[in-house]
Scaffold this motif. Structure first.
Motif, PDB file in Angstrom:
ATOM      1  N   UNK A  32     -30.515  -0.718   4.575  1.00 46.24           N
ATOM      2  CA  UNK A  32     -29.960  -1.776   5.438  1.00 46.24           C
ATOM      3  C   UNK A  32     -31.006  -2.877   5.584  1.00 46.24           C
ATOM      4  N   UNK A  33     -30.645  -4.086   5.211  1.00 44.42           N
ATOM      5  CA  UNK A  33     -31.559  -5.227   5.295  1.00 44.42           C
ATOM      6  C   UNK A  33     -31.312  -5.991   6.593  1.00 44.42           C
ATOM      7  N   UNK A  34     -32.400  -6.447   7.215  1.00 50.59           N
ATOM      8  CA  UNK A  34     -32.258  -7.328   8.377  1.00 50.59           C
ATOM      9  C   UNK A  34     -32.263  -6.642   9.723  1.00 50.59           C
ATOM     10  N   UNK A  35     -32.578  -5.349   9.771  1.00 51.95           N
ATOM     11  CA  UNK A  35     -32.645  -4.669  11.064  1.00 51.95           C
ATOM     12  C   UNK A  35     -33.761  -5.284  11.899  1.00 51.95           C
ATOM     13  N   UNK A  36     -33.439  -5.612  13.142  1.00 55.71           N
ATOM     14  CA  UNK A  36     -34.403  -6.239  14.045  1.00 55.71           C
ATOM     15  C   UNK A  36     -33.892  -6.063  15.465  1.00 55.71           C
ATOM     16  N   UNK A  37     -34.714  -6.438  16.424  1.00 54.71           N
ATOM     17  CA  UNK A  37     -34.304  -6.463  17.821  1.00 54.71           C
ATOM     18  C   UNK A  37     -33.001  -7.259  17.917  1.00 54.71           C
ATOM     19  N   UNK A  38     -31.972  -6.677  18.502  1.00 54.53           N
ATOM     20  CA  UNK A  38     -30.653  -7.324  18.534  1.00 54.53           C
ATOM     21  C   UNK A  38     -30.683  -8.691  19.201  1.00 54.53           C
ATOM     22  N   UNK A  39     -31.590  -8.889  20.150  1.00 54.50           N
ATOM     23  CA  UNK A  39     -31.663 -10.179  20.857  1.00 54.50           C
ATOM     24  C   UNK A  39     -32.164 -11.299  19.943  1.00 54.50           C
ATOM     25  N   UNK A  41     -31.168 -11.648  16.782  1.00 55.92           N
ATOM     26  CA  UNK A  41     -30.165 -11.859  15.734  1.00 55.92           C
ATOM     27  C   UNK A  41     -28.987 -12.667  16.274  1.00 55.92           C
ATOM     28  N   UNK A  42     -28.311 -13.388  15.401  1.00 61.40           N
ATOM     29  CA  UNK A  42     -27.102 -14.094  15.807  1.00 61.40           C
ATOM     30  C   UNK A  42     -25.983 -13.078  16.024  1.00 61.40           C
ATOM     31  N   UNK A  43     -24.973 -13.466  16.782  1.00 61.69           N
ATOM     32  CA  UNK A  43     -23.829 -12.585  17.027  1.00 61.69           C
ATOM     33  C   UNK A  43     -23.161 -12.193  15.711  1.00 61.69           C
ATOM     34  N   UNK A  44     -23.049 -13.143  14.789  1.00 61.79           N
ATOM     35  CA  UNK A  44     -22.408 -12.872  13.493  1.00 61.79           C
ATOM     36  C   UNK A  44     -23.210 -11.833  12.702  1.00 61.79           C
ATOM     37  N   UNK A  45     -24.520 -11.968  12.695  1.00 62.77           N
ATOM     38  CA  UNK A  45     -25.367 -11.021  11.962  1.00 62.77           C
ATOM     39  C   UNK A  45     -25.312  -9.640  12.622  1.00 62.77           C
ATOM     40  N   UNK A  46     -25.312  -9.603  13.962  1.00 62.30           N
ATOM     41  CA  UNK A  46     -25.196  -8.307  14.659  1.00 62.30           C
ATOM     42  C   UNK A  46     -23.896  -7.606  14.287  1.00 62.30           C
ATOM     43  N   UNK A  47     -22.792  -8.353  14.247  1.00 60.80           N
ATOM     44  CA  UNK A  47     -21.493  -7.760  13.898  1.00 60.80           C
ATOM     45  C   UNK A  47     -21.517  -7.178  12.484  1.00 60.80           C
ATOM     46  N   UNK A  48     -22.101  -7.925  11.542  1.00 59.36           N
ATOM     47  CA  UNK A  48     -22.184  -7.445  10.158  1.00 59.36           C
ATOM     48  C   UNK A  48     -23.030  -6.178  10.087  1.00 59.36           C
ATOM     49  N   UNK A  49     -24.190  -6.208  10.767  1.00 63.34           N
ATOM     50  CA  UNK A  49     -25.075  -5.046  10.754  1.00 63.34           C
ATOM     51  C   UNK A  49     -24.444  -3.855  11.477  1.00 63.34           C
ATOM     52  N   UNK A  50     -23.677  -4.099  12.529  1.00 63.24           N
ATOM     53  CA  UNK A  50     -22.987  -3.022  13.244  1.00 63.24           C
ATOM     54  C   UNK A  50     -22.167  -2.198  12.259  1.00 63.24           C
ATOM     55  N   UNK A 127     -30.088   1.103  16.811  1.00 56.09           N
ATOM     56  CA  UNK A 127     -29.485   1.476  18.102  1.00 56.09           C
ATOM     57  C   UNK A 127     -29.319   0.242  18.988  1.00 56.09           C
ATOM     58  N   UNK A 128     -30.309  -0.638  18.962  1.00 50.33           N
ATOM     59  CA  UNK A 128     -30.252  -1.871  19.734  1.00 50.33           C
ATOM     60  C   UNK A 128     -29.020  -2.697  19.355  1.00 50.33           C
ATOM     61  N   UNK A 129     -28.759  -2.784  18.066  1.00 49.76           N
ATOM     62  CA  UNK A 129     -27.623  -3.565  17.570  1.00 49.76           C
ATOM     63  C   UNK A 129     -26.294  -2.931  17.990  1.00 49.76           C
ATOM     64  N   UNK A 130     -26.168  -1.611  17.846  1.00 49.40           N
ATOM     65  CA  UNK A 130     -24.922  -0.951  18.246  1.00 49.40           C
ATOM     66  C   UNK A 130     -24.659  -1.116  19.740  1.00 49.40           C
ATOM     67  N   UNK A 132     -25.822  -3.509  21.796  1.00 47.81           N
ATOM     68  CA  UNK A 132     -25.566  -4.923  22.130  1.00 47.81           C
ATOM     69  C   UNK A 132     -24.168  -5.355  21.698  1.00 47.81           C
ATOM     70  N   UNK A 133     -23.755  -5.005  20.500  1.00 54.08           N
ATOM     71  CA  UNK A 133     -22.420  -5.381  20.031  1.00 54.08           C
ATOM     72  C   UNK A 133     -21.355  -4.718  20.905  1.00 54.08           C
ATOM     73  N   UNK A 134     -21.540  -3.454  21.245  1.00 52.62           N
ATOM     74  CA  UNK A 134     -20.573  -2.753  22.095  1.00 52.62           C
ATOM     75  C   UNK A 134     -20.469  -3.417  23.460  1.00 52.62           C
ATOM     76  N   UNK A 135     -21.599  -3.765  24.019  1.00 54.48           N
ATOM     77  CA  UNK A 135     -21.633  -4.440  25.330  1.00 54.48           C
ATOM     78  C   UNK A 135     -20.968  -5.810  25.260  1.00 54.48           C
TER      79      UNK A 135
END
Length: 192
Positions: A32-39, A41-50, A127-130, A132-135
């Motif tokens: 998985x490329x681009x994993x980072x602190x969810x804060x 990342x853009x909302x679009x990138x978080x959704x893709x990574x989710x 985990x941060x991304x999952x 944040x996107x869920x919230x």
């Protein structure tokens, strides 16, 4: 094979909605490329990574503690409860749990806290991304249930727009009654 689980939360600061936690176990060569602190990342990138995290993970779980639980326990202990639920919801039992921050929930598995772990360790970033996107998805749902508050825009945080809506409309059932701005608005009048 050693199974390491990353855990992080989202939504400690908002005035409304649940606090979320996610637990993720990734394969060593997850790709998985681009994993980072969810804060960061853009909302679009978080959704893709989710979606990619959910498809790639060996196991993952998202859990929450409700506004009522936050009011009864306080935000710290409600966050710990959400984290416990997330770990308990995994389909595989990890050998070790790495938690973003400086505290760990009570678990029957070795666990350690890592300050800024969401920026340093990929499994915690996942985990941060999952979480944040869920919230954020919950905030969008709340926006349609309680029009006039702007939940989809501010995600429940105490922005000027949200505070003005609280004063005008009063707290909803999903507001955290133990948080000072919500208590103040409740004392001033209208409730849902």
């Amino acid at each position: 094979m050693s199974l390491t689980c990353g855990v992080d939360e989202a939504g400690r600061g908002p005035l409304a909605g649940a606090v979320y936690a996610a637990a993720v176990i990734l394969p060593e060569a997850h790709g998985i490329k681009g994993l980072a602190d969810s804060k960061k990342l853009t909302a679009k990138k978080r959704e893709r990574l989710y979606d990619e995290i959910c498809q790639t993970a060996l196991a993952w779980s998202v859990a929450k503690a409700s506004p009522k639980e936050i009011d009864e326990l306080n935000i710290l202990w409600a966050t710990m409860l959400a984290m416990q639920r997330a770990v308990a919801g995994l389909s595989l039992m990890p050998h070790e749990v790495l938690v973003d921050g400086n505290r760990v929930p009570e678990l029957n598995i070795p666990a350690r806290a890592i300050v800024q772990g969401d920026a340093l360790i990929e499994v915690i970033s996942a985990a941060s991304i999952l979480a944040k996107v869920s919230r954020d998805r919950e905030a969008t749902e709340l926006d349609s249930l309680y029009p006039g508050y702007g939940f989809a825009r501010h995600k429940g945080y105490g922005t000027r727009e949200h505070l003005d809506a609280l004063t005008r409309l009063g707290p909803t059932p999903v507001h955290r009654q133990s948080f000072a701005p919500v208590r103040l608005a409740a004392a001033q009048g209208s409730l849902w």
